[in-house]
Write a protein that holds these residues in place. Sequence first.
Motif, PDB file in Angstrom:
ATOM      1  N   GLU A   9      75.256 -43.008  -5.102  1.00  0.00           N
ATOM      2  CA  GLU A   9      76.706 -42.818  -5.003  1.00  0.00           C
ATOM      3  C   GLU A   9      77.246 -42.551  -6.407  1.00  0.00           C
ATOM      4  OE1 GLU A   9      78.405 -42.821  -2.238  1.00  0.00           O
ATOM      5  OE2 GLU A   9      77.111 -43.839  -0.797  1.00  0.00           O
ATOM      6  N   CYS A  13      75.038 -46.680  -7.242  1.00  0.00           N
ATOM      7  CA  CYS A  13      74.325 -47.418  -6.194  1.00  0.00           C
ATOM      8  C   CYS A  13      73.478 -46.470  -5.347  1.00  0.00           C
ATOM      9  CB  CYS A  13      75.309 -48.151  -5.291  1.00  0.00           C
ATOM     10  SG  CYS A  13      76.082 -49.556  -6.095  1.00  0.00           S
ATOM     11  N   ARG A  15      72.084 -44.988  -2.123  1.00  0.00           N
ATOM     12  CA  ARG A  15      72.612 -44.905  -0.761  1.00  0.00           C
ATOM     13  C   ARG A  15      71.568 -44.419   0.234  1.00  0.00           C
ATOM     14  NH1 ARG A  15      73.922 -40.111   1.405  1.00  0.00           N
ATOM     15  NH2 ARG A  15      73.920 -38.307   0.051  1.00  0.00           N
ATOM     16  N   GLU A  70      68.672 -44.158   5.178  1.00  0.00           N
ATOM     17  CA  GLU A  70      70.067 -44.115   4.743  1.00  0.00           C
ATOM     18  C   GLU A  70      70.698 -45.477   4.994  1.00  0.00           C
ATOM     19  OE1 GLU A  70      72.403 -40.560   5.851  1.00  0.00           O
ATOM     20  OE2 GLU A  70      70.542 -39.894   6.819  1.00  0.00           O
ATOM     21  N   PRO A  72      73.861 -48.054   5.495  1.00  0.00           N
ATOM     22  CA  PRO A  72      75.262 -48.027   5.944  1.00  0.00           C
ATOM     23  C   PRO A  72      76.173 -48.483   4.811  1.00  0.00           C
ATOM     24  CG  PRO A  72      74.182 -49.986   6.778  1.00  0.00           C
ATOM     25  CD  PRO A  72      73.121 -49.166   6.085  1.00  0.00           C
ATOM     26  N   LYS A  73      77.442 -48.189   4.934  1.00  0.00           N
ATOM     27  CA  LYS A  73      78.433 -48.685   3.974  1.00  0.00           C
ATOM     28  C   LYS A  73      78.518 -50.195   4.145  1.00  0.00           C
ATOM     29  CE  LYS A  73      81.821 -47.702   1.100  1.00  0.00           C
ATOM     30  NZ  LYS A  73      81.511 -47.333  -0.250  1.00  0.00           N
ATOM     31  N   LEU A  74      78.349 -50.922   3.046  1.00  0.00           N
ATOM     32  CA  LEU A  74      78.354 -52.381   3.105  1.00  0.00           C
ATOM     33  C   LEU A  74      79.630 -52.922   2.474  1.00  0.00           C
ATOM     34  CD1 LEU A  74      74.646 -52.969   2.081  1.00  0.00           C
ATOM     35  CD2 LEU A  74      75.618 -52.954   4.386  1.00  0.00           C
ATOM     36  N   GLU A  75      80.371 -53.691   3.246  1.00  0.00           N
ATOM     37  CA  GLU A  75      81.636 -54.248   2.780  1.00  0.00           C
ATOM     38  C   GLU A  75      81.442 -55.530   1.981  1.00  0.00           C
ATOM     39  OE1 GLU A  75      84.351 -52.509   3.074  1.00  0.00           O
ATOM     40  OE2 GLU A  75      83.313 -50.990   4.274  1.00  0.00           O
ATOM     41  N   ALA A  80      75.490 -56.271  -0.371  1.00  0.00           N
ATOM     42  CA  ALA A  80      75.251 -54.987  -1.034  1.00  0.00           C
ATOM     43  C   ALA A  80      74.419 -55.175  -2.296  1.00  0.00           C
ATOM     44  CB  ALA A  80      76.581 -54.310  -1.361  1.00  0.00           C
ATOM     45  N   GLN A  84      70.753 -53.540  -3.024  1.00  0.00           N
ATOM     46  CA  GLN A  84      70.517 -52.732  -4.228  1.00  0.00           C
ATOM     47  C   GLN A  84      69.346 -53.268  -5.048  1.00  0.00           C
ATOM     48  OE1 GLN A  84      71.922 -49.658  -5.210  1.00  0.00           O
ATOM     49  NE2 GLN A  84      72.461 -49.858  -3.043  1.00  0.00           N
TER      50      GLN A  84
END
Length: 110
Positions: A9, A13, A15, A70, A72-75, A80, A84
């Motif tokens: 990203e 990070c 992705r 891939e 997912p978007k981690l909130e 996260a 990573q």
Amino acid sequence: MIRVTIEREADGCIRAFTMEGHAHFAKSGEDIVCAGASAVSFGTINAIEELTGVRPNVSLGQDGGYLRCELPKLEEAATAEKVQLLLKAMVVSLKTIERDYGKFIRVTWK
């Protein structure tokens, strides 16, 4: 040759990553480069799922020469961060294989 592409990203990070090709270091069943790269990448995906509960989107090729993962978007920041760390450890391991077997595996960033 195995080609590994690590996608980041804008903030750095990781992705996603893709592994394509075959090492051709040795005949099937004896190829330590392929076995090492596969163990590291699949082990990372399994660790992400088991240790963080995150389920990446994984695609496999029919002949075993393709893997795409891939995230997912981690909130949640803590989750996260763990994901990573696992992905960075994977990159370190793959770069170590590349250092010793660079004719058979290449790791690049996108």
